[in-house]
Design an enzyme around this catalytic site. Structure first.
Site, PDB file in Angstrom:
ATOM      1  N   ASP A  27      18.187  21.744 -50.987  1.00  0.00           N
ATOM      2  CA  ASP A  27      17.094  21.276 -50.025  1.00  0.00           C
ATOM      3  C   ASP A  27      17.476  20.054 -49.498  1.00  0.00           C
ATOM      4  O   ASP A  27      18.040  19.260 -50.024  1.00  0.00           O
ATOM      5  CB  ASP A  27      15.800  21.525 -50.584  1.00  0.00           C
ATOM      6  CG  ASP A  27      15.083  22.667 -50.721  1.00  0.00           C
ATOM      7  OD1 ASP A  27      15.605  23.806 -50.204  1.00  0.00           O
ATOM      8  OD2 ASP A  27      14.023  22.731 -51.643  1.00  0.00           O
ATOM      9  N   ASP A  36      11.400  24.806 -53.620  1.00  0.00           N
ATOM     10  CA  ASP A  36       9.801  24.625 -54.056  1.00  0.00           C
ATOM     11  C   ASP A  36       8.893  25.309 -53.828  1.00  0.00           C
ATOM     12  O   ASP A  36       7.764  25.457 -54.396  1.00  0.00           O
ATOM     13  CB  ASP A  36       9.646  23.032 -53.498  1.00  0.00           C
ATOM     14  CG  ASP A  36      10.013  23.113 -51.894  1.00  0.00           C
ATOM     15  OD1 ASP A  36      10.169  24.110 -51.422  1.00  0.00           O
ATOM     16  OD2 ASP A  36      10.146  22.008 -51.360  1.00  0.00           O
ATOM     17  N   ASP A  82      10.726  30.745 -52.361  1.00  0.00           N
ATOM     18  CA  ASP A  82      12.294  30.338 -52.912  1.00  0.00           C
ATOM     19  C   ASP A  82      12.399  30.859 -54.381  1.00  0.00           C
ATOM     20  O   ASP A  82      13.660  31.227 -55.032  1.00  0.00           O
ATOM     21  CB  ASP A  82      12.106  28.917 -53.199  1.00  0.00           C
ATOM     22  CG  ASP A  82      12.228  27.903 -51.796  1.00  0.00           C
ATOM     23  OD1 ASP A  82      12.650  28.700 -50.712  1.00  0.00           O
ATOM     24  OD2 ASP A  82      11.747  26.874 -52.031  1.00  0.00           O
TER      25      ASP A  82
HETATM   26  P1  ATP Z   1      14.050  21.640 -46.692  1.00  0.00           P
HETATM   27  O1  ATP Z   1      13.999  23.036 -46.665  1.00  0.00           O
HETATM   28  O2  ATP Z   1      15.254  20.777 -46.636  1.00  0.00           O
HETATM   29  O3  ATP Z   1      13.093  21.045 -47.487  1.00  0.00           O
HETATM   30  P2  ATP Z   1      12.430  21.165 -44.722  1.00  0.00           P
HETATM   31  O4  ATP Z   1      11.249  20.590 -45.294  1.00  0.00           O
HETATM   32  O5  ATP Z   1      12.816  20.211 -43.257  1.00  0.00           O
HETATM   33  O6  ATP Z   1      13.732  21.346 -45.199  1.00  0.00           O
HETATM   34  P3  ATP Z   1      10.523  23.154 -43.616  1.00  0.00           P
HETATM   35  O7  ATP Z   1       9.369  22.260 -44.470  1.00  0.00           O
HETATM   36  O8  ATP Z   1      10.663  24.471 -44.152  1.00  0.00           O
HETATM   37  O9  ATP Z   1      11.989  22.606 -44.128  1.00  0.00           O
HETATM   38  O10 ATP Z   1      10.519  22.886 -42.208  1.00  0.00           O
HETATM   39  C1  ATP Z   1      11.256  23.427 -41.232  1.00  0.00           C
HETATM   40  C2  ATP Z   1      10.582  23.199 -39.833  1.00  0.00           C
HETATM   41  O11 ATP Z   1       8.988  23.159 -39.951  1.00  0.00           O
HETATM   42  C3  ATP Z   1      10.738  21.259 -39.923  1.00  0.00           C
HETATM   43  O12 ATP Z   1      11.909  21.229 -39.203  1.00  0.00           O
HETATM   44  C4  ATP Z   1       9.577  21.233 -38.859  1.00  0.00           C
HETATM   45  O13 ATP Z   1       9.954  21.621 -37.491  1.00  0.00           O
HETATM   46  C5  ATP Z   1       8.506  22.232 -39.458  1.00  0.00           C
HETATM   47  N1  ATP Z   1       7.553  21.820 -40.079  1.00  0.00           N
HETATM   48  C6  ATP Z   1       7.676  20.950 -41.298  1.00  0.00           C
HETATM   49  N2  ATP Z   1       6.705  20.494 -41.652  1.00  0.00           N
HETATM   50  C7  ATP Z   1       5.816  20.676 -40.920  1.00  0.00           C
HETATM   51  C8  ATP Z   1       4.503  20.786 -41.082  1.00  0.00           C
HETATM   52  N3  ATP Z   1       3.728  20.016 -41.943  1.00  0.00           N
HETATM   53  N4  ATP Z   1       3.693  21.191 -40.038  1.00  0.00           N
HETATM   54  C9  ATP Z   1       4.385  22.042 -38.981  1.00  0.00           C
HETATM   55  N5  ATP Z   1       5.579  22.040 -38.861  1.00  0.00           N
HETATM   56  C10 ATP Z   1       6.289  21.566 -40.017  1.00  0.00           C
END
Ligand code: ATP
Length: 888
Positions: free
Chosen positions: A328, A630, A634
């Site tokens: 990730d 996480d 997943d």
């Molecule tokens: P990884 O999978 O590497 O941990 P990540 O944390 O960026 O990546 P996600 O958490 O799935 O992946 O987030 C994907 C998208 O969702 C982000 O690019 C953002 O646009 C949106 N996002 C992330 N966190 C939030 C949140 N708390 N509320 C609303 N939208 C969110």
């Protein structure tokens, strides 16, 4: 008192019975009092396998059984000393194995428990995260997707709550939960109004009242019946066990042959029987199984110190073979410390100053602070209301509780003059749709002067198609400028910023969030871009992985532009590389995906469900895959991967349950450290085997050659037992403490199909066995020919054997490199062991009791000189062999 049928009671009745207000939860004082009465919420230590059973299991190993038979037969023959020592050795060996295995088992169980489980409970009206062991009957607990249910509960409220109850009922398909009271005779598996300890929340949210904790829970009652044991077998151990079985047959055949040949030559039955016993006893590597367990246990403890907790023992070996790590991005490769840097709204770009979570800094346009930011207000407001994080100021430090992405939005709002505490009281939240990686947005419903308004925040691509209008500079609605918004978001992403869009929708007073549809009814408010810098240690770790022949692939839910920018900073990819998006991935068939999986290193906007296909594609390409995760979604990919890795801090219980390894610091660098340790542990196992087999082969050959040539035995069965026992413990085991060699991460990964010993090592084992045979046989004959007694000659033969083992131990500290490049002083144990071993040999040679038991006799200084010279020569020969082999 009979247990009430909780599932048959109404939720309100349960609350009354347990004297708790469901809206406030218990007060701390009441909770503390109940904790006194009911005790901590954990099952009391379950009885392991009984000590007696474990001891007996040690005796029932085939290799040991041969020794027992030999001991009994020697007893029948009236050879009391022999039989006494043989049986004594059996007992010592069993006792050592028993203790070491017990320790290893306890250590592994302790590690498994070290992954603390937390729970969210309502205490005195406030939500609190607490250690699950602190829960008491009557506590009101909030469950969300990914949690492991911390105690037995009667559900009070819930939304789309789905549970995986396989741990309790064996049923693997998730079951839906409802709140209605059920008939009292409903069986456990059908009690939909209950949530049971140890089951997993795979979807939705809910609250419940704790009705039983610790041993009183359904799983507690079951687990007390089933003994808890850690599984201590790994593929390598199974391979070794199979090898031991074959070895045993070969040894017994050879012993029989020796016996028959000797009898045919006219030797006495007794002598030949003892020779056959000596051969079997010598050739059996008694110490091997215990050494394997100990090496693995030491390695697992070392990994835990480096913040990687092994949940499934075979992972230790697989780690050394890992060829691809799929990681990730957020929080693993990056710091997960978010700071908003830019805002785009109404066609204007604003820059945000300040750093970290301190709300000092300002929002500027064209270098000037923006005071009354009307144009910004709606974007900031959406960020504050559609938010579950809290900003706290403690000990002169600002810190956030909750998701850093959301925390950064609270900091931003304060820089713009908006205070979240006031705002959340003015616009109370009626309902929410929590953020979820698959959905990629979050929505909340608020009351405002009789109207209802929904605020949303999430990925630009998810929200934008649902917007028909946007706010202009004066906060008036105008047609949405899709191209302008996309251009702004791509620009921010390419600068490495994480991009989040805000939108709103005013709805009727009777509307709820369940009916929310993103279909053209939204007003686009703005986008924010936040930095999340790469972890410096991760940059170094990626470099190390590359030199170790391991590819690193980033699999993220984030925007491709952001992902690429961060991947470039981490040097996962070069400038020309391309990313593959989740949408593109969905269109590939399995064979096209295999090609893409091999070529591409950055996968962006990937939904968790797609990770499973990716793991499978990589595995079909022959890769050994480590995959991080996480969330609940997943879990399938974590199970499928050769090594599933869950996040200890930010990960859900469901992910941890599915994983083979848990990182207690969520840091990518820890994966690299664990791989290094994994390679080191495997090396140490191979080092032990390479060291121990020549002793056994050498001893076997000594007996065989003696019988074939009609010579007296240079080493008696008792002496062989002495050598095997003392050297395995004092010398061999010290190799388990060898640190990983410096060049270990400059080697390519080990192929899982590769044999434990390659051709080079087999040759070395043969070489050393022959040297031991030649040295002991030669010196024995030489002493006899000089008129020495058989006792003296044998004492010399045994001593030369042991001294070669000592020098060979130092050879084995590095199998390919020169002895000094091995562990050096980093591992003092080989030095300590060697000194003790020499002291024991002196006792063996000079102390009368030993002379009596082992039929040894004092030897001269000259003999020692010869022994030392030969041992030194053998050391030099092995070192030369290494040099020579390095040119193969
Ligand atoms: P990884 O999978 O590497 O941990 P990540 O944390 O960026 O990546 P996600 O958490 O799935 O992946 O987030 C994907 C998208 O969702 C982000 O690019 C953002 O646009 C949106 N996002 C992330 N966190 C939030 C949140 N708390 N509320 C609303 N939208 C969110």
């Amino acid at each position: 008192m009979p247990r009430p049928s909780w599932h048959a009671m109404k939720a309100g009745e349960v609350a009354g019975y347990l004297r708790v207000d469901p809206a406030r939860g218990l007060d701390e004082a009441e909770a503390a009092a109940r904790l006194e009465i009911y005790g901590p919420n954990r099952p009391s230590a379950a009885p392991g396998r009984s000590a007696f059973a474990r001891f007996v299991a040690q005796l029932f190993q085939p290799l040991v059984l041969v020794l027992i038979v030999a001991g009994l037969v020697t007893t029948l023959l009236g050879e009391w000393v022999e039989s006494g020592v043989i049986l004594g050795v059996v007992l010592i060996n069993a006792a050592a194995g028993f203790m070491q295995e017990g320790k290893a088992e306890a250590a592994l169980l302790a590690l498994a428990r070290a992954i603390a489980s937390e729970a969210t409970a309502l205490r005195a009206g406030m939500r609190r995260r607490l250690d699950a062991t602190e829960l008491v009957p009557g506590d009101v607990v909030i469950l969300s997707a990914g949690d492991k249910v911390p105690a037995d509960m009667r559900l009070l409220g819930g939304k789309e709550l789905r549970m995986a109850e396989a741990a309790l009922t064996g049923e693997s398909t998730p079951v839906e939960k409802h709140l209605a009271a059920l008939a009292p005779d409903t069986v456990l598996a059908d009690r939909s109004s209950m949530a049971y300890c140890g089951t997993l929340v795979v979807g939705g949210q809910g609250t419940g009242i704790v009705i039983a904790t610790g041993d009183n829970t359904e799983t507690g009652r079951i687990s007390r019946l089933i003994a808890q044991t850690a599984d201590l077998t790994t593929p390598l151990m199974r391979k070794m066990n199979a090898f031991a079985q074959r070895l045993l047959i070969a040894i017994l055949a050879l012993a029989t042959l020796t016996f028959v040949i000797g009898m045919l030559r006219g030797e006495s039955f007794f002598d030949m029987f003892m020779a056959a016993v000596a051969l079997s006893v010598g050739a059996i590597p008694e110490g091997l199984p215990a050494a394997l367990t100990i090496t693995l246990a030491i390695g697992v403890a070392r990994m835990a110190k480096r913040r990687a907790i092994i949940r499934k023992l075979p992972a230790v070996e697989t780690l050394g073979s890992t060829t691809v790590i799929c990681s990730d991005k957020t929080g693993t490769l990056t710091e997960n410390a978010m700071t908003v840097r830019e805002i785009w709204t109404g066609g204007e770009t604003f820059v945000v100053t300040g750093s970290g979570y301190s709300p000092t800094g300002s929002i500027e346009e064209g270098g000037e602070p923006v005071d009354e930011a009307t144009i910004l207000r709606e974007t900031l407001l959406a960020g504050v209301l559609c938010n579950d994080a809290r900003l706290v100021h403690e000990e002169r430090q600002w810190r956030i509780v909750g998701d850093p992405t959301e925390g950064a939005l609270l900091v931003l709002a304060r820089k713009g003059g908006l205070d979240e505490v006031t705002l959340t009281s003015i616009f109370p939240r009626l309902d929410e749709l929590p953020f979820d990686s698959s959905r990629q947005y979050m929505a909340t419903l608020h009351e405002l002067e009789g109207a209802r308004i929904i605020y949303l925040k999430g990925a630009v691509e998810k929200l934008l198609p649902g917007c028909s209008s946007m706010l202009d500079r004066q906060s008036r609605e105008m047609p949405v400028d899709v191209a302008g918004i996309l251009a702004a978001s791509v620009r921010m992403a390419e600068a490495g910023l994480r991009v989040l869009a805000m939108a709103r929708s005013v709805v009727g007073a009777d509307q709820s969030l369940d009916q929310v549809r993103i279909d053209g009814n939204l007003v686009f408010l703005g986008i924010v871009g936040m930095i999340d810098p790469p972890r410096p240690r991760a940059i170094a770790a990626v470099r190390t992985c590359h030199t170790a022949g391991i590819r690193v692939k980033m699999i993220t839910g984030d925007h491709p532009g952001t992902a690429m920018a961060i991947a470039r900073q981490l040097k996962i990819i070069d400038d020309g590389a391309k990313a593959l998006s989740g949408r593109e991935l969905a269109e590939l068939d399995d064979s096209a995906l295999r090609t893409a999986a091999a070529e591409v290193d950055v996968f962006a906007r990937v939904e968790p469900e797609q990770k499973l296909r990716l793991v499978r594609a990589l595995q079909a390409n022959g890769e050994v895959v480590a995959m991080t995760g996480d969330g609940v979604n997943d879990a399938p990919a974590l199970k499928q991967a050769d090594i599933g890795i869950a996040m200890g801090l930010g990960g859900t219980d469901v992910a941890k349950e599915a994983a083979a390894m848990v990182l207690t610091d969520d840091n990518f660098a820890t994966i690299e450290a664990a791989i290094e340790e994994g390679r080191g542990i495997y090396d140490n196992v191979v080092k032990f085997i390479t060291w121990t087999i020549p002793t056994n082969a050498g001893e076997g050959m000594v007996i065989l050659v003696a019988i074939l040539t009609g010579s007296p035995l240079p080493i008696t069965p008792l002496q062989i037992l002495w050598i095997n026992m003392s050297t395995a413990i004092l010398l061999g085991l010290t190799l388990a403490f060898e640190p990983a060699e410096a060049h270990i991460m400059r080697r390519p990964p080990r192929s899982p199909a590769a044999p434990i010993l390659d051709r080079k090592l087999l040759w070395r084992i043969l070489l050393v066995s022959l040297m031991m045979l030649g040295a002991s046989f030669g010196l024995f004959k030489f002493a006899l020919s000089n008129g020495q007694s058989a006792e003296v000659a044998r004492t010399i033969a045994v001593n030369v054997f042991v001294m070669i083992e000592i020098t060979y131990l130092f050879n084995c500290r590095s199998l390919q490199r020169s002895a000094w490049q091995g562990g050096g002083w980093g591992n003092p144990w080989p030095w300590v062991g060697s000194v003790l071993m020499i002291a024991l040999q002196l006792a063996f040679t000079y102390i009368p009791v030993f002379n009596e038991i082992f039929q040894t006799a004092p030897i001269d200084m000259q003999d020692w000189g010869l022994i030392a010279l030969i041992a030194f020569c053998s050391f030099v020969v092995v070192e030369m062999d290494k040099r020579w082999q390095s040119r193969w």
